[in-house]
Write a protein that holds these residues in place. Structure first.
Motif, short mmCIF file in Angstrom:
data_model
loop_
_atom_site.label_atom_id
_atom_site.label_comp_id
_atom_site.label_asym_id
_atom_site.label_seq_id
_atom_site.Cartn_x
_atom_site.Cartn_y
_atom_site.Cartn_z
N PRO A 1 8.31 58.23 26.35
CA PRO A 1 9.97 58.21 26.99
C PRO A 1 9.95 56.83 26.67
CG PRO A 1 9.05 60.00 27.67
CD PRO A 1 8.22 60.27 27.55
N LEU B 1 24.59 44.61 28.14
CA LEU B 1 24.90 45.37 26.38
C LEU B 1 26.20 45.06 25.79
CD1 LEU B 1 23.07 49.29 26.23
CD2 LEU B 1 22.16 47.07 25.30
N TRP C 1 30.94 57.54 27.09
CA TRP C 1 30.86 56.35 28.05
C TRP C 1 30.76 56.90 29.03
CZ3 TRP C 1 32.54 50.92 26.45
CH2 TRP C 1 31.95 50.01 27.48
N LEU D 1 25.99 55.29 26.58
CA LEU D 1 26.36 54.81 25.66
C LEU D 1 26.10 54.94 24.00
CD1 LEU D 1 28.54 52.34 25.43
CD2 LEU D 1 27.34 50.71 25.65
N ARG E 1 9.79 60.32 21.53
CA ARG E 1 10.04 61.62 22.37
C ARG E 1 8.54 62.26 23.00
NH1 ARG E 1 10.38 65.29 24.36
NH2 ARG E 1 11.18 66.80 24.46
N GLU F 1 22.89 47.30 33.35
CA GLU F 1 22.69 47.73 31.82
C GLU F 1 23.92 47.52 30.80
OE1 GLU F 1 19.71 50.57 31.78
OE2 GLU F 1 18.45 49.46 33.03
N VAL G 1 17.02 61.55 21.88
CA VAL G 1 16.81 61.16 23.08
C VAL G 1 17.00 61.90 23.92
CG1 VAL G 1 17.44 58.57 21.32
CG2 VAL G 1 19.00 60.60 21.69
N VAL H 1 14.81 58.85 27.65
CA VAL H 1 14.56 58.05 27.54
C VAL H 1 15.69 57.28 28.17
CG1 VAL H 1 14.33 58.55 25.15
CG2 VAL H 1 16.49 57.65 25.58
N GLN H 2 14.90 55.56 28.95
CA GLN H 2 15.59 55.13 29.94
C GLN H 2 17.54 54.71 29.10
OE1 GLN H 2 12.51 52.61 29.16
NE2 GLN H 2 12.70 52.30 31.50
N LYS H 3 18.46 54.37 29.68
CA LYS H 3 20.02 54.40 29.46
C LYS H 3 20.26 52.95 28.30
CE LYS H 3 22.49 57.23 31.23
NZ LYS H 3 22.52 56.87 32.86
N TRP H 4 19.15 52.42 28.02
CA TRP H 4 19.45 51.56 27.50
C TRP H 4 19.48 51.33 25.61
CZ3 TRP H 4 15.00 49.39 25.70
CH2 TRP H 4 13.66 48.79 25.85
N ILE H 5 18.06 52.78 25.94
CA ILE H 5 17.48 52.62 24.45
C ILE H 5 18.54 53.49 23.00
CG2 ILE H 5 16.00 54.41 23.24
CD1 ILE H 5 13.59 53.20 25.18
N ALA I 1 14.30 63.66 25.13
CA ALA I 1 12.55 62.94 25.60
C ALA I 1 12.78 61.91 27.23
CB ALA I 1 13.06 61.66 24.69
N PRO J 1 21.99 53.55 23.08
CA PRO J 1 22.84 52.46 21.84
C PRO J 1 22.19 51.90 20.79
CG PRO J 1 22.52 51.97 24.97
CD PRO J 1 22.16 52.87 24.60
N ILE J 2 20.38 51.52 21.38
CA ILE J 2 19.77 49.90 20.37
C ILE J 2 19.33 51.64 19.29
CG2 ILE J 2 17.69 49.44 20.14
CD1 ILE J 2 18.37 47.98 22.73
N LEU J 3 19.27 52.70 19.68
CA LEU J 3 18.78 54.21 18.22
C LEU J 3 19.83 53.90 17.73
CD1 LEU J 3 15.60 55.92 20.05
CD2 LEU J 3 15.97 53.46 18.00
#
Lengths: 299, 349
Positions: A279, A97, B63, B69, A276, A93, B120, B125-129, B123, B131-133
């Motif tokens: 998720p 990116l 990273w 990332l 949050r 992934e 982040v 969150v998944q790995k790809w979120i 929560a 970098p985007i945020l």
């Protein structure tokens, strides 16, 4: 003051806002949902669509035809991108990116060198009409309609065609699909190409409403990615629709009250708070909810 | 003392042989002597290449070692730079104003990164979120700073300045001693060396081993009883402060900062330095950050429009053909060559 026009105006703002989020995120969610790849060159694919539409429109092609043409140009571009680069990054992934970000830098700067700092814009087709104290653009209403049509078309594509069946099988279990005779590499190429084409289509559709410039993709980056993050990857189409609606519901009132920048900041905060609580995005939360209800009914 | 040496020469970075350390010493000596051999203009340019290195090191730590990332570390670069400008600008004349600015800038980047990181990491969150945020955050910051033109956007006596940026930011000074020109060059060199050795000790410590374990397998590390969220958060804040350090040195170097410093093109650069060098080695990122800054600065100083195309293509080529990084790959080749000649007893356990 009459209430009906105000309500209608709010509805219009909300609808166009949701349509904007949906269109901006469309190509991205198709690629993410099917291939688990975040395409950071998404904005540049939209730029390619907008450029194709603008150039062909000014060459005398009717607007609607040039929009359709831009779908195919961006789709062809996406297919080449998948075959040359993206193909090597399945299952990585973060690598995907970063490499698509490199592609986006090259494309943006390349467009600047090749086409110059800006192109002549396309006038908004369709004119406008007014009701009460408010005036509405017919083109934006058409965009709302087109968004609804695209949702239907995608639903049809994934639920009623052989491609959709094979694509869903590949998404669920690529190894198993492969051993049942599905040509998964072709499915990946087709899906990436479809996502790129949809990005190009959105870019062309939104082209009359924005300035046509090499870095125009950047303005779609924030809304598109927030829509995807909030929607989640569990069921991307439903997620994108739901999160477009939620984000438009956040942005419309705040943007009207405090200006568009505050609206965008509110979006980031809304996204942070939503992830949050949920998720994996709205779509995963919805899926869990419906699963639980279905489970309850069975008992 | 022995623990420090042990930590520095631990296995988590390239370069552990005696030959390497002799070479390292020679290079540092050359950097120390450089100002005596060349013009003030060149020294100022080299200061610029050096001052970006902490930002690259922050990316490598986050990273390469922690597996998280961020595309938005320039946001912390910008926050620290702007806050320094505001504080030091308002305290101009006070010999300790710049020092207060440095503290304020670092705290501000740590604070913003802390809040963002809380949302982040806690929560999960998944790995790809992430970098985007982070990318969205830096784009918002650019938009915000871009619309701060005009007299109503001032803090004390300092104008934020919209797209023209903040100008007249004071030099760094400690008491009566002002760091400009040659002394600023040595300040940058000192900061880079301190960051490098500090991080090299960190990644070889227990903490460093745990963050590498988190990168390798989050679930397994958690099942060993480590709170992975807190550790990811700490690394994120630390790397944001390193980015902030670069931002501070940047505004002290050029005495101005513009919103484009936190824009999309700038945001790409630290990721590119880290990827081209090789994210799993601090030293490789130091080398590639220095070299790529040199290349981009020289290209853009010549008015070369292809700079971003070249840098972007370099990123794509690296990711396609040298996924572990160009500098790391070269270092491994060299290591193999020398190892073949040396006795087996010199090999690391």
């Amino acid at each position: 003051m009459d209430v009906a026009p105000l309500v209608l105006s709010l509805l219009y703002q909300f609808g166009t806002g949701a349509a904007f989020f949906f269109l901006a995120a469309l190509g991205l969610v198709v690629i993410l949902g099917m291939m688990n790849i975040i395409n950071l060159a998404h904005g540049e694919l939209m730029m390619i669509g907008a450029y194709t539409a603008t150039i062909t429109y000014h060459a005398g092609v009717p607007f609607w035809l040039s929009v359709i043409l831009s779908f195919f140009v961006a789709a062809a571009f996406g297919a080449v991108l998948e075959l040359l680069i993206v193909r090597r990054f399945y299952g990585r992934e973060l690598g995907a990116l970063v490499v698509t970000w490199g592609v986006s830098l090259v494309l943006g700067q390349g467009a600047l060198l090749f086409f110059g700092p800006f192109l002549p814009s396309i006038g908004i087709p369709g004119g406008s009409f007014s009701y009460g104290d408010f005036s509405f653009s017919a083109y934006w209403l058409i965009l709302v309609l087109i968004s609804l049509l695209l949702i239907l078309a995608l639903w049809w594509l994934y639920n009623r065609t052989p491609y959709g069946l094979q694509a869903k099988a590949t998404m669920q279990n690529a190894e198993m699909a492969k051993s049942l005779g599905v040509r998964t590499p072709q499915i990946y190429t087709l899906t990436f190409s479809l996502g790129a084409g949809l990005a190009g289509l959105s870019g062309a559709l939104l082209a009359p409403t924005v300035t046509i410039a090499p870095f125009m993709g950047q303005q779609f980056v924030a809304p598109a990615f927030i829509t995807v993050v909030v929607g989640g990857a569990a069921n991307v189409i439903a997620g994108a629709v739901a999160s477009s609606a939620v984000l438009a519901a956040v942005k419309t009132p705040i943007g009207m009250a405090f200006g568009s920048f505050s609206g965008t900041v509110a979006l980031l905060f809304a996204a942070l708070i939503i992830i949050r609580i949920m998720p994996n995005g709205i779509s995963a939360a919805l899926q869990k909810y419906f699963n639980r209800r279905a489970g309850g009914a069975m008992r | 003392m022995r623990t420090i040496v042990g930590l520095i020469s631990g296995g988590a970075d390239i370069g552990r042989t005696r030959v390497f350390w002799i070479g390292f010493g020679v290079v540092v000596l050359l950097f120390l002597l450089y100002p005596t051999q060349t013009s003030a203009f060149r020294v100022s340019n080299v200061s610029y290449y050096l001052l970006n290195i902490p930002l690259g090191l922050g990316m490598a730590l986050l990273w390469g070692y922690c597996g998280v990332l961020s595309f938005g570390h320039v946001a912390y670069f910008g926050i620290a730079g702007y806050i320094y400008g505001v504080i030091a600008g308002n305290m101009s004349g006070n010999p300790f104003g710049p020092l207060a600015g440095v503290a304020g800038g670092l705290l501000a980047s740590a604070f913003v990164a802390g809040i963002f990181g809380y949302f982040v990491f806690y929560a999960r969150v998944q790995k790809w979120i992430i970098p985007i945020l982070t990318l969205v955050l830096t784009l918002l910051l650019e938009t915000f700073l871009g619309q701060t033109a005009g007299y109503q956007w001032r803090i004390g006596s300092v104008l934020l300045g919209g797209y023209n940026g903040m100008t007249g930011i004071p030099w760094f000074q400690l008491g009566g001693f002002v760091f400009e020109g040659y002394s600023f060059y040595y300040l940058c060199l000192l900061v880079v060396l301190a960051c490098y050795f500090g991080l090299r000790m960190l990644v070889n410590s227990n903490f460093g081993q745990v963050i590498v374990a988190i990168r390798e397998d989050e679930l397994r590390t958690e099942l060993f009883g480590y709170d992975i969220r807190a550790r990811q958060w700490v690394v994120f804040v630390l790397s944001a402060m390193l980015a902030g350090l670069s931002g501070l040195l940047y505004v002290q170097w050029g005495n101005y900062i513009t919103p484009s410093q936190v824009g999309l093109l700038q945001a790409a650069l630290p990721v590119i330095w880290a990827a081209v060098g090789g994210t799993t080695s601090l030293l490789a990122v130091v080398i590639s950050a220095f070299a790529l800054n040199w290349v981009t600065y020289t290209l853009s100083a010549q008015g070369n429009q292809y700079a971003m195309v070249i840098i972007g293509s370099l990123l794509v080529v690296t990711m396609l053909f040298f996924p572990r990084g160009i500098v790391v790959m070269i270092a491994e080749r060299l290591g193999r060559l020398t190892a073949r000649r040396a006795a087996p007893s010199q090999l690391q356990p």
